[in-house]
Design a protein around this motif. Structure first.
Motif, PDB file in Angstrom:
ATOM      1  N   ASP A  80       0.756  -1.133   0.124  1.00 38.41           N
ATOM      2  CA  ASP A  80       0.094  -0.380   0.045  1.00 38.41           C
ATOM      3  C   ASP A  80       1.006   0.812  -0.047  1.00 38.41           C
ATOM      4  O   ASP A  80       1.820   1.274   0.758  1.00 38.41           O
ATOM      5  CB  ASP A  80      -0.940   0.064   1.397  1.00 38.41           C
ATOM      6  CG  ASP A  80      -2.102  -0.895   1.015  1.00 38.41           C
ATOM      7  OD1 ASP A  80      -2.703  -0.873  -0.382  1.00 38.41           O
ATOM      8  OD2 ASP A  80      -2.860  -1.141   1.978  1.00 38.41           O
ATOM      9  N   GLU A 123      -3.506  10.443  -6.561  1.00 40.22           N
ATOM     10  CA  GLU A 123      -4.388   9.397  -7.149  1.00 40.22           C
ATOM     11  C   GLU A 123      -3.003   8.571  -8.468  1.00 40.22           C
ATOM     12  O   GLU A 123      -3.539   6.887  -8.332  1.00 40.22           O
ATOM     13  CB  GLU A 123      -5.474  10.115  -8.654  1.00 40.22           C
ATOM     14  CG  GLU A 123      -6.586  10.690  -7.451  1.00 40.22           C
ATOM     15  CD  GLU A 123      -7.292  11.078  -8.831  1.00 40.22           C
ATOM     16  OE1 GLU A 123      -7.897  10.173  -9.633  1.00 40.22           O
ATOM     17  OE2 GLU A 123      -8.262  12.642  -8.696  1.00 40.22           O
ATOM     18  N   GLU A 126      -2.568   5.999  -6.320  1.00 40.22           N
ATOM     19  CA  GLU A 126      -3.539   4.963  -5.323  1.00 40.22           C
ATOM     20  C   GLU A 126      -3.346   4.697  -4.010  1.00 40.22           C
ATOM     21  O   GLU A 126      -3.188   4.013  -3.371  1.00 40.22           O
ATOM     22  CB  GLU A 126      -3.629   3.504  -6.028  1.00 40.22           C
ATOM     23  CG  GLU A 126      -3.678   3.743  -7.704  1.00 40.22           C
ATOM     24  CD  GLU A 126      -3.653   2.792  -8.067  1.00 40.22           C
ATOM     25  OE1 GLU A 126      -4.573   1.844  -8.845  1.00 40.22           O
ATOM     26  OE2 GLU A 126      -3.000   1.695  -7.731  1.00 40.22           O
ATOM     27  N   ARG A 128      -2.898   5.006  -0.117  1.00 46.04           N
ATOM     28  CA  ARG A 128      -4.672   4.976   1.025  1.00 46.04           C
ATOM     29  C   ARG A 128      -4.701   5.389   1.992  1.00 46.04           C
ATOM     30  O   ARG A 128      -5.354   5.646   3.077  1.00 46.04           O
ATOM     31  CB  ARG A 128      -4.692   3.484   1.214  1.00 46.04           C
ATOM     32  CG  ARG A 128      -5.477   2.648   0.086  1.00 46.04           C
ATOM     33  CD  ARG A 128      -5.601   0.853   0.929  1.00 46.04           C
ATOM     34  NE  ARG A 128      -6.046   0.915   1.844  1.00 46.04           N
ATOM     35  CZ  ARG A 128      -6.003  -0.208   2.572  1.00 46.04           C
ATOM     36  NH1 ARG A 128      -5.159  -0.959   2.908  1.00 46.04           N
ATOM     37  NH2 ARG A 128      -7.469   0.000   3.357  1.00 46.04           N
ATOM     38  N   ALA A 154     -10.122   6.316  -2.227  1.00 46.55           N
ATOM     39  CA  ALA A 154      -9.328   5.379  -2.007  1.00 46.55           C
ATOM     40  C   ALA A 154      -8.246   5.742  -0.771  1.00 46.55           C
ATOM     41  O   ALA A 154      -8.123   5.590  -0.344  1.00 46.55           O
ATOM     42  CB  ALA A 154      -8.217   5.126  -3.143  1.00 46.55           C
TER      43      ALA A 154
END
Length: 557
Positions: A80, A123, A126, A128, A154
């Motif tokens: 992540d 973005e 991505e 989190r 997200a």
């Protein structure tokens, strides 16, 4: 199993990766392991200093592993991404190390970034989670993070250093120590990230367009750190002052904070290079090494000349990089600051060059050094990609064990910046001397083409700094109907002083500069615009001169 992030990353060819391992460049260890090595070897030694807070290596390792576990407990998983937008402080260091341990990938944003840049980067990566300060200089970073979370579904977790609102998470609680960290260490060791996996995302530099994400793996970044530590002479006795934004590759890993922690030295975190505070920290902590961009080095020189302090007695080495240091300023570092200058020319995309501490003064003051690794490949080519001989300026191409093969999820940028066989084109124009040292002549977009004659902006700037009353100088291309471009110079001057175009032209003529290199237009301003990295923003200056010409009724093109 291929990680999600790896899908957007271009790996080194298998045969090269095998060669890097065989030659010992890649050690197949995650970054966190190096910190644990130091903590096991020097548990009671001070590792990080931030104001009144002092962390030993044992305490740093404790907080690192405790925070790694808490990040995973928050619901983050290995691979992540987390946006890290923190000022220089212990929180930045511990969070970054915790991410390395957990296999979570920090995206190194800048405190100066705002919603425009962060929205794009969040973005693209991505992410989190995001880590921000609450408020800096009346700007509410927490509110901005909340706005980002609304527009980017997200982005689920907001970590706040300082005062966190009820639905957000206070970063200091995540980074708190525990009484017994041995169980966490065993668990994290068992699930340590692959050394070939992405460790962090650095941001590309430049003044045009939004940043690109540079994937750095545990293997290549560890080698970057170690290779840079050797010519800088880092040992466990090194005391490093970090004042440049720590999310930049230069103060983070060249050798920077991570290099010091690998070696067992002490790193001092300071959020600003303002001379009064920086000099006080150097004296208080016995700082031996620091980093600066040219503008900071110049401020330190001017402050020391004015104040005549005795605070720099322990400072042995000042690294200067980020952009070309004018020769005239380079020559003042040793006599004024008392430290050996180490010029650093490199890129977050890989290749790092440095002058060596025992180089002759001429090399130190007039070149930007040579590669830190024997495995760094460097070519200087013309506009057709043909290799140029030493002494002829051209575009630099590079590849090696810590120069990635492409940007993250950026096929168009990769097609422009990387050749099919892995050479990276940074856009820098350099000249290689017969001794292997490089002289940076500027950027390919920083060359003025006056009727077919190429002028290096940085060459002219370096000469203009010989005028004592000039404090900052920026040479740019000014559009012209006849020649295509003419040389325009922007300067700032010392208070109450005056510098004229005729004075500059006379200096350059007496210096023996080719006539086509002499500036034809001068703009004196109170302040030059800068990028978020602290470099002079020539894109803004080019726009400014275009407006001035239009307002004067001059039709440039």
């Amino acid at each position: 199993m291929t990680s999600h992030t790896s899908e957007g990353t271009i790996a080194w060819p298998a045969d090269l990766a095998a060669e890097f391992r065989a030659k010992g460049y890649w050690e197949d260890r995650p970054l966190g392991a190096y910190i644990l090595d130091t903590a096991d070897r020097l548990p009671e030694k001070t590792a990080v200093v931030d104001g009144d807070l002092r962390l030993t290596y044992a305490e740093l390792a404790n907080r690192m592993d405790a925070a790694a576990e808490r990040l995973l407990q928050l619901g983050l998983k290995p691979d992540d991404r987390i946006m890290v937008q923190l000022p220089n402080g212990w929180q930045f260091t511990v969070l970054t190390l915790a991410c390395f341990r957990a296999g979570i990938i920090p995206v190194m944003a800048l405190p100066a970034h705002r919603q425009y840049e962060l929205s794009f980067l969040t973005e693209l990566s991505e992410a989190r989670a995001i880590a921000v300060p609450d408020v800096i200089k009346d700007f509410d970073h927490q509110a901005m993070a909340e706005e980002l979370a609304v527009s980017i579904p997200a982005l689920e977790i907001i970590l706040v250093s300082g005062t966190a609102k009820p639905l957000n998470v206070r970063l200091e609680e995540i980074l708190a120590p525990v009484k017994d960290v041995s169980a966490a260490r065993a668990r994290l060791d068992a699930t340590a990230p692959s050394p070939d996996s992405p460790a962090l995302f650095l941001l590309s530099g430049g003044t045009t367009g939004l940043p690109k994400l540079i994937t750095r793996t545990h293997n290549d970044y560890a080698y970057n750190i170690k290779a840079c530590s050797i010519p800088t002479g880092v040992t466990e006795d090194t005391v490093y002052l970090g004042t440049l934004p720590a999310s930049h590759n230069f103060p983070l890993a060249c050798p920077g904070i991570l290099g010091i922690l690998f070696a067992g030295g002490r790193t001092i975190m300071l959020p600003s290079p303002e001379p009064r505070k920086a000099f006080a920290a150097i004296e208080r902590e016995g700082v031996t090494l620091s980093t600066a961009v040219p503008a900071v080095a110049q401020r330190w020189i001017e402050y020391q000349q004015e104040a005549g302090t005795s605070q720099l007695a322990t400072l042995e080495v000042l690294q200067v990089g980020g952009s070309r240091l004018p020769d005239e300023i380079a020559r003042k570092v040793k006599p004024v600051l008392g430290a050996t200058l180490q010029q650093v020319f490199g890129m977050a995309e890989g290749l790092i060059n440095t002058t060596r501490l025992d180089d002759p003064e001429d090399v130190i003051c007039t070149t930007q050094g040579r590669p830190v690794s024997e495995a760094d490949e460097v070519r200087i080519v013309d506009e057709f990609g043909e290799d140029l001989p030493d002494g002829v300026p051209g575009s630099i191409l590079t590849r090696g064990p810590y120069t990635p093969r492409g940007y993250y999820r950026a096929p168009e940028a990769n097609a422009r910046a990387f050749t099919p066989d892995g050479w990276y084109a940074s856009g820098d124009i350099v000249e290689r001397r017969p001794d292997g040292n490089l002289i940076v002549q500027g950027r390919d977009k920083d060359m003025i083409n006056r009727g077919g004659e190429k002028i290096s902006a940085e060459e002219i700037e370096s000469l203009v700094y010989r005028i004592e009353d000039v404090t900052m100088a920026a040479a740019i291309a000014m559009p012209d109907q006849v020649l295509g471009e003419r040389l325009c110079l922007y300067i700032t001057v010392k208070p109450g002083r005056e510098v004229t175009l005729e004075q500059i032209q006379d200096l350059l003529r007496r210096t023996g500069v080719a006539a086509f290199k002499i500036p034809e237009h001068l703009v004196v301003v109170d302040e030059l615009p800068t990028t978020k990295v602290g470099k002079i923003n020539k894109k803004d200056l080019r726009a400014d001169i275009a407006e001035r010409l239009a307002a004067a009724g001059v039709h440039a093109k």
